[in-house]
Design an enzyme around this catalytic site. Sequence first.
Site, PDB file in Angstrom:
ATOM      1  N   GLY A  18       0.813  -1.217   0.000  1.00  0.00           N
ATOM      2  CA  GLY A  18       0.000   0.000   0.000  1.00  0.00           C
ATOM      3  C   GLY A  18       0.842   1.259   0.000  1.00  0.00           C
ATOM      4  O   GLY A  18       0.995   1.912   1.028  1.00  0.00           O
ATOM      5  N   TYR A  19       1.381   1.587  -1.137  1.00  0.00           N
ATOM      6  CA  TYR A  19       2.177   2.810  -1.282  1.00  0.00           C
ATOM      7  C   TYR A  19       1.391   3.877  -2.051  1.00  0.00           C
ATOM      8  O   TYR A  19       1.075   4.931  -1.541  1.00  0.00           O
ATOM      9  CB  TYR A  19       3.473   2.525  -2.059  1.00  0.00           C
ATOM     10  CG  TYR A  19       4.604   1.924  -1.263  1.00  0.00           C
ATOM     11  CD1 TYR A  19       4.411   1.361  -0.011  1.00  0.00           C
ATOM     12  CD2 TYR A  19       5.899   1.921  -1.795  1.00  0.00           C
ATOM     13  CE1 TYR A  19       5.474   0.808   0.687  1.00  0.00           C
ATOM     14  CE2 TYR A  19       6.964   1.366  -1.092  1.00  0.00           C
ATOM     15  CZ  TYR A  19       6.745   0.813   0.142  1.00  0.00           C
ATOM     16  OH  TYR A  19       7.798   0.266   0.818  1.00  0.00           O
TER      17      TYR A  19
ATOM     18  N   SER B 204      -1.880  -4.013  -6.039  1.00  0.00           N
ATOM     19  CA  SER B 204      -1.923  -5.334  -6.680  1.00  0.00           C
ATOM     20  C   SER B 204      -2.325  -6.397  -5.674  1.00  0.00           C
ATOM     21  O   SER B 204      -1.810  -6.428  -4.551  1.00  0.00           O
ATOM     22  CB  SER B 204      -0.548  -5.702  -7.251  1.00  0.00           C
ATOM     23  OG  SER B 204      -0.194  -4.796  -8.257  1.00  0.00           O
TER      24      SER B 204
ATOM     25  N   GLU C 232      13.081  -5.001  -3.937  1.00  0.00           N
ATOM     26  CA  GLU C 232      12.260  -5.240  -5.121  1.00  0.00           C
ATOM     27  C   GLU C 232      13.144  -5.359  -6.361  1.00  0.00           C
ATOM     28  O   GLU C 232      12.837  -6.080  -7.287  1.00  0.00           O
ATOM     29  CB  GLU C 232      11.261  -4.093  -5.290  1.00  0.00           C
ATOM     30  CG  GLU C 232      10.157  -4.387  -6.286  1.00  0.00           C
ATOM     31  CD  GLU C 232       9.025  -3.376  -6.215  1.00  0.00           C
ATOM     32  OE1 GLU C 232       9.293  -2.236  -5.795  1.00  0.00           O
ATOM     33  OE2 GLU C 232       7.904  -3.724  -6.576  1.00  0.00           O
TER      34      GLU C 232
ATOM     35  N   ASN D 251       9.793   4.625 -16.257  1.00  0.00           N
ATOM     36  CA  ASN D 251      11.049   4.779 -16.995  1.00  0.00           C
ATOM     37  C   ASN D 251      11.625   6.184 -16.865  1.00  0.00           C
ATOM     38  O   ASN D 251      12.835   6.364 -16.826  1.00  0.00           O
ATOM     39  CB  ASN D 251      10.828   4.437 -18.474  1.00  0.00           C
ATOM     40  CG  ASN D 251      10.907   2.937 -18.721  1.00  0.00           C
ATOM     41  OD1 ASN D 251      10.877   2.146 -17.760  1.00  0.00           O
ATOM     42  ND2 ASN D 251      11.015   2.542 -19.964  1.00  0.00           N
TER      43      ASN D 251
HETATM   44  C1  FAD Z   1      -0.014  -2.978 -13.018  1.00  0.00           C
HETATM   45  C2  FAD Z   1       0.354  -2.046 -11.915  1.00  0.00           C
HETATM   46  C3  FAD Z   1       0.470  -2.547 -10.626  1.00  0.00           C
HETATM   47  C4  FAD Z   1       0.783  -1.707  -9.567  1.00  0.00           C
HETATM   48  N1  FAD Z   1       0.841  -2.231  -8.305  1.00  0.00           N
HETATM   49  C5  FAD Z   1       1.065  -1.397  -7.248  1.00  0.00           C
HETATM   50  C6  FAD Z   1       1.024  -1.894  -5.917  1.00  0.00           C
HETATM   51  O1  FAD Z   1       0.836  -3.082  -5.688  1.00  0.00           O
HETATM   52  N2  FAD Z   1       1.218  -1.041  -4.891  1.00  0.00           N
HETATM   53  C7  FAD Z   1       1.455   0.290  -5.110  1.00  0.00           C
HETATM   54  O2  FAD Z   1       1.646   1.013  -4.140  1.00  0.00           O
HETATM   55  N3  FAD Z   1       1.485   0.809  -6.356  1.00  0.00           N
HETATM   56  C8  FAD Z   1       1.287  -0.003  -7.434  1.00  0.00           C
HETATM   57  N4  FAD Z   1       1.300   0.509  -8.720  1.00  0.00           N
HETATM   58  C9  FAD Z   1       1.424   1.958  -8.891  1.00  0.00           C
HETATM   59  C10 FAD Z   1       2.711   2.439  -9.542  1.00  0.00           C
HETATM   60  O3  FAD Z   1       3.771   2.363  -8.644  1.00  0.00           O
HETATM   61  C11 FAD Z   1       2.450   3.884 -10.027  1.00  0.00           C
HETATM   62  O4  FAD Z   1       1.542   3.797 -11.075  1.00  0.00           O
HETATM   63  C12 FAD Z   1       3.716   4.545 -10.497  1.00  0.00           C
HETATM   64  O5  FAD Z   1       4.548   4.857  -9.419  1.00  0.00           O
HETATM   65  C13 FAD Z   1       3.422   5.830 -11.300  1.00  0.00           C
HETATM   66  O6  FAD Z   1       2.580   6.688 -10.624  1.00  0.00           O
HETATM   67  P1  FAD Z   1       1.272   7.302 -11.334  1.00  0.00           P
HETATM   68  O7  FAD Z   1       0.513   6.173 -11.885  1.00  0.00           O
HETATM   69  O8  FAD Z   1       0.616   8.179 -10.374  1.00  0.00           O
HETATM   70  O9  FAD Z   1       1.825   8.140 -12.562  1.00  0.00           O
HETATM   71  P2  FAD Z   1       2.380   9.633 -12.529  1.00  0.00           P
HETATM   72  O10 FAD Z   1       3.388   9.781 -11.454  1.00  0.00           O
HETATM   73  O11 FAD Z   1       1.248  10.602 -12.538  1.00  0.00           O
HETATM   74  O12 FAD Z   1       3.118   9.681 -13.913  1.00  0.00           O
HETATM   75  C14 FAD Z   1       2.477   9.982 -15.159  1.00  0.00           C
HETATM   76  C15 FAD Z   1       3.562  10.213 -16.205  1.00  0.00           C
HETATM   77  O13 FAD Z   1       4.380  11.318 -15.812  1.00  0.00           O
HETATM   78  C16 FAD Z   1       5.725  10.944 -15.757  1.00  0.00           C
HETATM   79  N5  FAD Z   1       6.380  11.672 -14.671  1.00  0.00           N
HETATM   80  C17 FAD Z   1       5.971  11.806 -13.390  1.00  0.00           C
HETATM   81  N6  FAD Z   1       6.868  12.494 -12.678  1.00  0.00           N
HETATM   82  C18 FAD Z   1       7.883  12.802 -13.505  1.00  0.00           C
HETATM   83  C19 FAD Z   1       9.133  13.490 -13.354  1.00  0.00           C
HETATM   84  N7  FAD Z   1       9.551  13.978 -12.196  1.00  0.00           N
HETATM   85  N8  FAD Z   1       9.935  13.595 -14.449  1.00  0.00           N
HETATM   86  C20 FAD Z   1       9.543  13.074 -15.629  1.00  0.00           C
HETATM   87  N9  FAD Z   1       8.383  12.433 -15.840  1.00  0.00           N
HETATM   88  C21 FAD Z   1       7.572  12.296 -14.785  1.00  0.00           C
HETATM   89  C22 FAD Z   1       5.697   9.459 -15.519  1.00  0.00           C
HETATM   90  O14 FAD Z   1       6.894   8.833 -15.953  1.00  0.00           O
HETATM   91  C23 FAD Z   1       4.513   9.019 -16.320  1.00  0.00           C
HETATM   92  O15 FAD Z   1       4.902   8.832 -17.657  1.00  0.00           O
HETATM   93  C24 FAD Z   1       0.986  -0.326  -9.801  1.00  0.00           C
HETATM   94  C25 FAD Z   1       0.897   0.170 -11.098  1.00  0.00           C
HETATM   95  C26 FAD Z   1       0.581  -0.674 -12.158  1.00  0.00           C
HETATM   96  C27 FAD Z   1       0.490  -0.103 -13.525  1.00  0.00           C
END
Ligand code: FAD
Lengths: 398, 393
Positions: free
Chosen positions: B132-133, B168, B249, B372
């Site tokens: 839960g992050y 997840s 991880e 990425n």
């Molecule tokens: C299949 C799946 C399973 C997951 N499981 C878990 C889980 O079990 N527990 C959990 O806690 N989380 C989980 N996640 C969440 C995942 O860690 C987040 O989706 C991820 O950290 C990105 O955050 P966001 O979705 O809010 O995207 P955002 O942070 O809003 O990013 C959107 C876009 O902006 C870009 N971006 C954001 N900040 C910057 C920056 N500083 N510089 C350049 N580009 C930037 C990103 O690269 C991305 O392309 C899961 C995600 C997926 C897809």
Amino acid sequence: MEFSYTDEQRMIRETAEAFFLDVSSPQAVRQAMGQARSYDPELWQRLCNELGFQAMIIPESCGGLGLGFVELAIVLEQMGRRLTCSPFFATVGLATNALLLMASEEQQQRLLPAIAAGELTATLAWTGEEVGRAGGRWDESAVSVKVAPCQGGYTLSGRLRYVIDGDTADLLVVAARAAGSEGRDGVSVFAIPAETPGISRTWTPTLDQTRRLADIQLDKVFVEADQLLGKEGEAWSEFSKALALGKCALAAEQLGVARQALDLAVDYTLEREQFGRAIASYQSIKHKAADMLLKTEVACSAVYYAACVASEVLSKEGDAAIASELHEAAAMAKAQCSDTVFFNAGTALQLFGGVGFTSEYDIQLYFKRAKASEHYLGNGAWQREQIASLLIDGGGLS
Amino acid sequence: MKLTFSNEDERFREEIASWLESNLSGEFAHLRFRGGPGDEHAFPEDRKRWEQHLAAGGWTCIGWPESAGGRGASIEQQVIFAEEYARAGAPGRVGHIGEGLAGPTIVEFGTQEQKDKYLPGIRNGTDLWCQGYSEPSAGSDLANIRTRAVRDEASGRWAITGQKVWTSLAHESDWCFVLARTNPESRAHHGLGFFLVNMHQPGVTVQPIEQMTGTSEFNEVFFDEALAEDIVGEPGDGWRIAMTLLGFERGVSTLGQQMQFQNELNDIVKAARANGAAWEPTIRQRIAEAHIGLRLMRYNAMRMLSADSQESGASSLVYKLHWSSWHRNLGALAMDVLGPEAELLAHPPYELTRLQALYLFSRADTIYGGTNQIQRNIIAERGLGMPKETKGR
Ligand SMILES: Cc1cc2nc3c(=O)[nH]c(=O)nc-3n(C[C@H](O)[C@H](O)[C@H](O)COP(=O)(O)OP(=O)(O)OC[C@H]3O[C@@H](n4cnc5c(N)ncnc54)[C@H](O)[C@@H]3O)c2cc1C
């Protein structure tokens, strides 16, 4: 897991790094580029006498140091970083490997001690006109010098092209084929002193001035029977291994070129300010640099994997299973490193802006070396096709 | 520098390989090659039983110290286990978040009491965990967490209120480790706590989110004064603990997936031979590129895991970016090999073929665990010493 340098290897790395930083400064490289041989003979002698790098992979029984290919790769990487102008790559990376694989005990005793002593330079001369077909065909079809048996030996005729250090090397390892032969059949390999009558050599000025190429014309050159390396007409399979070792060596050097292009670019972007801040703080610049580091790291893994395989190939008690990966490992390393070196040098050039386009800045030298090294022995696409044919057609790589 | 494993390690390889061979049979035979990424919904109950069977054989948590119930297996043996597990086509592990993330964190930072309480359930495959992050406003900017933890002075227990998202396997989990703000005045990575929360309580609501695959591997999780069972470390330690966990991880647990990647690549080559794409020059280039990338991923990992970290530092920084980009490209290659056939579903209404699932699911790899873009920021800053990103607000 022990996929990292041993203490001894780390020492070699530090020694090589310090040495080439000292002797192969950008000024030294530019000076060597302008010289008659495109290298500084004094530097070559220092390298041979003080460090003995040229003797590294030569067995102790032939006056060498008896080290492995990993050690060689370490040195080549450092030479690549400094674009060192030297007959080292052709002599050690190409010719010595061929002699180690193909020469008889007696032939090795005749030739290798002189190389180990730094008294003899050498190169591989194997590509005819055909190598340039369709943008580069670096396989058996490139062998076109004709060989015919005669009283007491053989005569060779034909033209060799794009021979690295071809006009300065003392010894030529020449591949030739029997009249009427095709493909992998009919190929023989000879060790021929460059001063043998009938050989004429011409320097062909190059885009990358840190490495010299030559045209060699063979006009009824007589060679004695004991200059034949390996079996008459059946040498391709061993020779192709020598070429694979050459790819491993060139890949190691490319890794160094790629690393230095990245380092130069990062240093410059940290210094250069625009819009009130260092350009290194802009994300599009950071991300380009990150991609360069990613590719460099993968290239590094490729080089050291290939070097481990090559070591087994050269070692008398080498692990046969690992050694059998040579062609694949060499193609992978050459593919990865060729793509990386061009990507890094090209990206770095962009990050330098206008000054990168001047002759004064060094990055252009890296950009030129990148393309030259990509082509020799086949670019990334060529290597990938080799891999594909292994995987898909099961044809085996050679 | 060496490419081979020791004889002892090779004997270990034989041991695990033969155990898997004889145990992936009978009631577990149908689980072969099931339950991996994109297929998490396959046979959850059977896979839970398999997890417990694996545990009974002593094959869960092998890298944990013996005092924690593991085998204290060396890095080499963990690599070998992961490789053989995937080679045998053993099913996707339902316990991987507990084994790979929650457990090592508790081993590292937990009290003895916490170890005694949580580790056996993970080790025995009876307790499943989720992470839960992420929150709606805390994605890449994870430190922007708003979920709050309030301590009841009388009972000494913490109550959690807030929303997590993309969690997840929350719907299958018994426990969740939750990053929450212990100090309401705090900002960014200060004032966070690392909590262990039982999912089976009235204050926890799990809402599945349908993914583009049609399945629901992740969820929204709502906490409404849910009671935390424990806090790991002190209030304020949450960020440090959470970051250490992200290090786990990216460690050994990612190695087994390479063997699974190999299975996928083999499938693609097979499909390409079958329909002739294997003799198209551009496809041949891409297949070879994929092959090279995967082989080199292995040597990257070997460098990363080699004892000498002086030279391997950069290789671990780039590791995630490399495999995620590689896998994403593989997904696209699968579709391009199949051509028009790539469109046809396995079954209506929306059951995907293995390669379709690969195509879609590999897109998540470049998002979770640090996108990425975030990886590139980290590589540039830590690997190359380039300036840090400027922050807003
Ligand atoms: C299949 C799946 C399973 C997951 N499981 C878990 C889980 O079990 N527990 C959990 O806690 N989380 C989980 N996640 C969440 C995942 O860690 C987040 O989706 C991820 O950290 C990105 O955050 P966001 O979705 O809010 O995207 P955002 O942070 O809003 O990013 C959107 C876009 O902006 C870009 N971006 C954001 N900040 C910057 C920056 N500083 N510089 C350049 N580009 C930037 C990103 O690269 C991305 O392309 C899961 C995600 C997926 C897809």
